[in-house]
Motif scaffolding. Sequence first.
Motif, PDB file in Angstrom:
ATOM      1  N   SER A   1      73.006  35.566  81.437  1.00  0.00           N
ATOM      2  CA  SER A   1      71.789  35.158  80.976  1.00  0.00           C
ATOM      3  C   SER A   1      71.908  35.399  79.581  1.00  0.00           C
ATOM      4  CB  SER A   1      70.437  36.361  81.306  1.00  0.00           C
ATOM      5  OG  SER A   1      69.595  36.342  80.851  1.00  0.00           O
ATOM      6  N   PRO A   2      71.355  33.882  78.906  1.00  0.00           N
ATOM      7  CA  PRO A   2      70.812  32.991  79.732  1.00  0.00           C
ATOM      8  C   PRO A   2      71.803  32.257  80.027  1.00  0.00           C
ATOM      9  CG  PRO A   2      71.057  32.652  76.951  1.00  0.00           C
ATOM     10  CD  PRO A   2      71.351  34.155  77.477  1.00  0.00           C
TER      11      PRO A   2
ATOM     12  N   THR B   1      63.199  32.456  76.734  1.00  0.00           N
ATOM     13  CA  THR B   1      64.696  32.935  76.109  1.00  0.00           C
ATOM     14  C   THR B   1      64.972  32.127  74.912  1.00  0.00           C
ATOM     15  OG1 THR B   1      65.240  33.587  78.255  1.00  0.00           O
ATOM     16  CG2 THR B   1      66.840  33.254  76.616  1.00  0.00           C
TER      17      THR B   1
ATOM     18  N   THR C   1      56.442  36.591  71.342  1.00  0.00           N
ATOM     19  CA  THR C   1      56.681  36.631  72.967  1.00  0.00           C
ATOM     20  C   THR C   1      55.276  37.039  73.468  1.00  0.00           C
ATOM     21  OG1 THR C   1      58.720  37.571  72.744  1.00  0.00           O
ATOM     22  CG2 THR C   1      57.748  37.952  74.868  1.00  0.00           C
TER      23      THR C   1
ATOM     24  N   THR D   1      63.395  35.239  87.508  1.00  0.00           N
ATOM     25  CA  THR D   1      62.603  35.073  86.861  1.00  0.00           C
ATOM     26  C   THR D   1      61.535  36.382  86.547  1.00  0.00           C
ATOM     27  OG1 THR D   1      61.039  33.866  87.926  1.00  0.00           O
ATOM     28  CG2 THR D   1      62.661  32.848  86.829  1.00  0.00           C
TER      29      THR D   1
ATOM     30  N   VAL E   1      62.649  38.713  84.133  1.00  0.00           N
ATOM     31  CA  VAL E   1      62.695  38.234  82.860  1.00  0.00           C
ATOM     32  C   VAL E   1      61.391  38.398  82.199  1.00  0.00           C
ATOM     33  CG1 VAL E   1      63.065  36.202  81.303  1.00  0.00           C
ATOM     34  CG2 VAL E   1      64.640  36.582  83.100  1.00  0.00           C
TER      35      VAL E   1
END
Length: 307
Positions: A54-55, A147, A156, A245, A248
Amino acid sequence: AEPASPANAVASAASAVGVALVFIAVAGLVKKNVEGPKLAMICFGSAAACLVISPPPPWMNPALIFLGGAITAISPVPQKGGSEDVVANDNHGLSATAGAFVFLLYFVVAAWTIYDAAVDHGWMIPFLTAGMFVWGGGPVVLPMLMTVLTPTWIHTTIFLTGIALAEMMPGPVFNISCFLGVQLSLANGFFWPAGTCVCWLALMGPGVTLTFGAMPLWGKLRNFEVYKRALPGLNAAAVGLLVSTIFVVYGALEARSPFPAGSRAVALCAYAAISSAHPGSTGTADVSVPAVVLIACVAGFVWSWAR
């Protein structure tokens, strides 16, 4: 965590609903497409690979999907009962030659996108990279964009709020590209109508173009026995990308929320309210989501003043 201001509390509450909507979409797809230990291994193995790396690089998602298809093509799984072949309609508007040309054009643009992504670290190229290479739908694309774009280009909390707003609106969740286009353009002094159009076209255009290229070839492709055997593995791997996801978007919510315990409670209640109103569905109905988002925002506002 963000300061516990009313604006941040409301944004975090809306973001929690967005996270719940991702949960609902992924859970429905797992129930529909992952049956038996072999497909479960493909699905959750793909999810684990995405979490470890990740990513992920742009080529990783399609590689995992093709690997899943190869596994079931070599070692088939039982087909679902009740599936019957549908008579193909050969009138797709384009010839097979034109469809092949569309795919050739796609590969040329893909090569340019890989080069440009390596040298251009701005906020527009991630939309084209996602549109060209990220397979698996909105729940995969959104964390990938988050990301790359956060926190360098966009906050965010604003991004997570955009997920909730996109889910409230009719149409695909990819329409969040319009919301992000406006936010990014205004933050960087770019003419916002042009920035919005560029972001939307970069994210939506490749998929639409490939649809026109694939339709003339679909009637021939679905008659191949190898493709029929590979399809369950392709689907399971694609769902696995969505499973990854969940971690995430939830991790981003936990990190930014001024009241993590409250955000967890909002996400849980939103999940229960929306999924129980539409049991057995793989998505959500538009009529209930705005009400849930509104209630969550009011709860966040009340909490910010009660502290």
